[in-house]
Structure formats: structure tokens, C-alpha cells
Enzyme design. Structure first.
Site, PDB file in Angstrom:
ATOM      1  N   CYS A 115       0.844  -1.199   0.000  1.00  0.00           N
ATOM      2  CA  CYS A 115       0.000   0.000   0.000  1.00  0.00           C
ATOM      3  C   CYS A 115       0.884   1.256   0.000  1.00  0.00           C
ATOM      4  O   CYS A 115       1.563   1.516  -0.961  1.00  0.00           O
ATOM      5  CB  CYS A 115      -0.966  -0.049   1.174  1.00  0.00           C
ATOM      6  SG  CYS A 115      -2.387   1.021   0.965  1.00  0.00           S
TER       7      CYS A 115
ATOM      8  N   HIS B  56      -3.343  -5.792   1.095  1.00  0.00           N
ATOM      9  CA  HIS B  56      -2.653  -5.972   2.379  1.00  0.00           C
ATOM     10  C   HIS B  56      -2.557  -7.443   2.788  1.00  0.00           C
ATOM     11  O   HIS B  56      -3.445  -7.935   3.485  1.00  0.00           O
ATOM     12  CB  HIS B  56      -3.413  -5.219   3.473  1.00  0.00           C
ATOM     13  CG  HIS B  56      -3.314  -3.734   3.366  1.00  0.00           C
ATOM     14  ND1 HIS B  56      -2.339  -3.013   4.015  1.00  0.00           N
ATOM     15  CD2 HIS B  56      -4.059  -2.830   2.679  1.00  0.00           C
ATOM     16  CE1 HIS B  56      -2.491  -1.727   3.746  1.00  0.00           C
ATOM     17  NE2 HIS B  56      -3.525  -1.585   2.929  1.00  0.00           N
TER      18      HIS B  56
ATOM     19  N   GLU C 243      -0.779  -8.653   5.064  1.00  0.00           N
ATOM     20  CA  GLU C 243      -0.644  -8.747   6.527  1.00  0.00           C
ATOM     21  C   GLU C 243      -1.998  -8.684   7.223  1.00  0.00           C
ATOM     22  O   GLU C 243      -2.102  -8.981   8.403  1.00  0.00           O
ATOM     23  CB  GLU C 243       0.302  -7.653   7.041  1.00  0.00           C
ATOM     24  CG  GLU C 243      -0.288  -6.251   7.192  1.00  0.00           C
ATOM     25  CD  GLU C 243      -0.461  -5.497   5.865  1.00  0.00           C
ATOM     26  OE1 GLU C 243      -0.184  -6.095   4.801  1.00  0.00           O
ATOM     27  OE2 GLU C 243      -0.879  -4.324   5.904  1.00  0.00           O
TER      28      GLU C 243
END
Lengths: 84, 227
Positions: free
Chosen positions: B86, B194, B196
Site C-alpha cells: 500500500c 494488504h 498482513e
């Protein structure tokens, strides 16, 4: 002392979604002749030094930080400011 | 394997990144403040999402000149895995470690939801745990994820197989629906989604964990560690 105005805008051919939205809104207001809107930025800098040095520095600043030359064009105006 | 999570003023996915690596992947990880100048001792570099410097001027434009960035560029040149997610991706673009630039999403909206990605290239150190053309579910959260590059660059990206992830459907206007690309050498990955945030079924998907596992298993193979 010099006052420098730096104008940064998206390159021609790079879609400007903000400009397109504003254009649409202007059409809604009845300004149907508006064929294109491009949104950019203006930055005003006050810089000390000789005109030559300021010119070199401003070009450098544009290339390094003020514009992203992948998608943006820049131009600038340099004007000497005489202190009162 | 020891990871560094770079923290810029305005990073806000640093803790998620740290959690993914430490608790879900089970590797060593430390935060590294952007004022630091060395990444000695780290084997993998992670640039998290967020709004570094409030996205002033352009996303990632100011963070790109943080003191730590020279060390990030050095690590990339040494062939260490560097992942930018990002805002981290935007920083890598601004730094010139990856080609192209980001524009505002074509619908001008901040898009925050889970999306389907297609794995275009599963032969990178980041994606070897996926199958080619596998569809995975990973969240996005961005207002400026509309990837742009000129036709010549796009041709090179395609030719060198640098496009790793594509959005299954167009969500933001990106050229070729590009969601993630690697550099020519294959050790620097930038992606808007994302991973994560997709490391546990509790979060709706653990498809992102595979990416971190890929980096780790590649590193272990290369360093002949068999645990």
C-alpha cells in the site's frame, strides 16, 4: 530574494479522475462548453541566492521531489522580489 | 530470518505487519524508525501501509527521502527481499525501486474491502507458495491505488513476467488491473492489497500468510536451514 511559482499538473494523456468529476459537475451547472478540466498544484517558494543558482536549484527540486515526472509535468516562474 | 518493519511518521499498518511476521509466521522482527540509517543484520525489509507524512505532496513522496531509505535501496541492491504494501508500494515507486506511479482511484473513492486477486506469476520469492492463476482473497484500503505506467514500461513488465498479482475485476482503474509488481531482479515486490491483514481465518482469510511463508521458505532454502 526570488519568488518562485511551481506549477505541477498531470501529463497529457494521463487520466485525471478529479478533473473529470469537476467537469461533470460544471456540466450539471449548465456550463456545457467545458471540454476538459485538469487539476494541478501551485507551490510558491521564497528563495535566497543568485538568479542562476535559483534556476538550477528549482529545476532540481522539481525533478527530485516537487513533481513525479512519471505522471506529472512541471513549469515554473521566477520573479525577483525587492525587499521594502 | 530477521525482518525489519520500517516505521514512517503516519505509518498505520506497521503493527499488523509486525503481528503477521512474529505471531503468524513465527519469524524474528523489529521495528526500524525512519531516522535510522542502517539495516545491518536484517534479511528482509517490510514497508508497511499508512499515510506517511499525511500523504502530503504525493503519497510516499516525502517518505522516499527519509534517512532509512538509502539503507532500503542498498538492501534491495544486495538482493534482500523488500516488500512494500500500500503506502509502502507508493514509497517504492517514488524511490524508483519499482517502475510506474499511482493516481487517484478512478471513482475517486477510498476503497476498503476484501478483493479477489489472481496470481499471475508464482515464480517469485514472494509468490512461490501460490499456484499459477490461483485466486486469493486479500483486503485493499486505498484512495490512490490506480497504478499507471506508460505502454513501453507495461510491455517490459509483461515481457519480464514482473506482474505478480492482478485484481480479478477492475476496482480502481489500474493499468491491466495490476495489483502487485516485482522489479526485474525479482527481490522487490510492491502491492496495494494488504497480505498482513489476511493471516488468520478470524480475519476472513489467511491467503496473505502464504506470501510471508514463501519469503521465509525461500530464505531457508537459500541458507540451507532445515527447521
Amino acid at each position: 530574494m526570488f519568488e518562485v511559482k511551481v506549477y505541477v499538473s498531470l501529463k497529457e494523456g494521463v487520466l485525471d479522475p478529479q478533473g473529470a468529476a469537476v467537469q461533470n459537475s460544471l456540466h450539471h451547472l449548465g456550463y456545457e462548453g467545458v471540454e476538459e478540466v485538469r487539476i494541478g498544484k501551485v507551490m510558491t517558494l521564497q528563495i535566497q541566492g543568485s538568479r542562476e543558482k535559483v534556476e538550477t536549484e528549482v529545476k532540481d527540486m522539481c525533478e527530485k521531489l516537487l513533481a513525479n515526472t512519471v505522471i506529472e509535468d512541471y513549469r515554473y516562474e521566477i520573479e525577483e522580489v525587492v525587499s521594502q | 530470518m530477521k525482518f525489519a518493519v520500517i516505521v514512517f511518521p503516519g505509518s498505520n499498518c506497521d503493527i499488523d505487519m509486525y503481528h503477521a511476521v512474529k505471531d503468524e509466521l513465527g519469524a524474528e522482527v523489529s521495528y526500524v524508525w525512519h531516522h535510522e540509517t542502517s539495516l545491518e543484520g536484517f534479511d528482509g525489509i517490510l514497508l508497511p501501509g499508512g499515510f506517511s507524512y499525511g500523504d502530503y505532496l504525493r503519497s510516499g513522496a516525502i517518505a522516499r527521502f527519509s534517512p532509512i531509505m538509502d539503507a532500503v535501496i542498498k538492501a534491495a541492491e544486495e538482493g534482500k527481499p523488500v516488500l512494500g504494501v500500500c503506502n509502502g508500494f507508493q514509497v517504492l515507486l517514488e524511490a524508483g525501486l519499482l517502475p510506474g506511479a499511482m493516481r487517484r482511484n478512478e471513482n475517486l473513492k477510498f476503497i476498503c474491502r476484501s478483493v479477489e486477486l489472481v496470481v499471475e506469476n508464482n515464480e517469485t520469492i514472494f509468490s512461490e507458495g501460490y499456484k499459477k492463476d490461483e485466486e486469493i482473497k486479500i483486503p485493499v484500503a486505498h484512495g490512490e491505488g490506480n497504478y499507471y505506467c506508460d505502454p513501453v514500461t507495461l510491455e517490459a513488465l509483461t515481457e519480464n513476467n514482473q506482474i505478480v498479482f492482478k485484481y480479478k475485476e477492475n476496482i480502481n482503474g489500474s493499468v491491466e488491473r495490476i495489483a502487485g509488481i516485482v522489479n526485474k531482479e525479482g527481490n522487490v515486490l510492491g502491492m496495494m492489497p494488504h497480505p498482513e491483514r489476511a493471516v488468520d481465518e478470524l480475519l476472513g482469510s489467511k491467503d496473505g500468510l502464504t506470501l510471508f511463508k514463501s519469503i521465509l521458505s525461500h530464505w531457508r532454502e537459500r541458507n540451507a536451514i532445515t527447521s
